[in-house]
Design a protein around this motif. Structure first.
Motif: not given
Length: 200
Positions: A65-69, A71-72, A83
């Motif tokens: 979840i932390a790494w996926s956030r 991704r923009k 990230t």
């Protein structure tokens, strides 16, 4: 031969390769591997290592979840941005060290009091430090490699002592690759900073 241990070792190699590349997919391997080692460590009487694999499962979900956030994707033409890799802030060192010491003592006490562990302090040391290192990995701090190197070398000796030779070999490899992973992440961090500067 413990075939489950061999399979866990193979999954560990995949994880190691993905972590070296700072790929978000390392978290998928990080979910499979603990499930395997829950059985392996319980059979070997490494109860702290058994317990931490429950933590690994939960931390892997958090890490994904932390790494996926990070991704923009603003539009179809833009590529996804991971990230960024960063250095751990100095203000984090003291509380993190305090958490490590607390975890080490508490886990050792639990092992000494409630289990028949023959290596309570060593088992709890690697477990406590792994808890810290996993959190650092989820935050994508480059210093996580240093924590893993210590864990890997200690585990290498511990697993030889416990007769888990495949797992010991895996952790010995982890220790070597961790050094190169640290170098790789430093380079990636520099590249990311350079690319970000050019965008601005």
């Amino acid at each position: 031969m413990n075939y489950l241990e061999v399979f866990g070792t193979l999954v560990g190699l995949v994880y190691l390769w993905l972590e070296y590349r700072a790929s978000i997919y390392l978290w998928l391997a990080c979910i499979v591997m603990p499930a395997i080692y829950l059985v392996v460590y319980y059979q070997a009487g490494l109860y702290a290592d058994f317990g931490i694999n429950v933590y690994y499962l939960l931390a892997s979900v958090y890490g994904w979840i932390a790494w996926s956030r990070g991704r923009k994707k603003k539009n179809i033409q833009q590529t996804e941005e991971e990230t960024p890799i960063t250095r751990m802030p100095r203000k984090v060192y003291f509380p993190l060290t305090a958490v490590f010491i607390l975890c080490w003592v508490v886990i050792a006490w639990i092992l000494i009091t409630w289990t028949d562990s023959s290596v309570p302090w060593t088992d709890s040391f690697t477990t406590a430090l792994s808890i810290i290192a996993m959190w650092m990995l989820a935050r994508k701090y480059v210093e996580q490699w240093g924590a893993w190197m210590i864990v890997d070398w200690v585990c290498c000796g511990l697993y030889i002592y416990k007769g888990l030779y495949f797992t010991s070999a895996l952790y010995g490899l982890y220790a070597v690759v961790a050094f190169f992973g640290w170098r790789k992440w430093l380079n990636l961090m520099t590249e990311q900073a350079y690319n970000q500067t050019n965008k601005e």
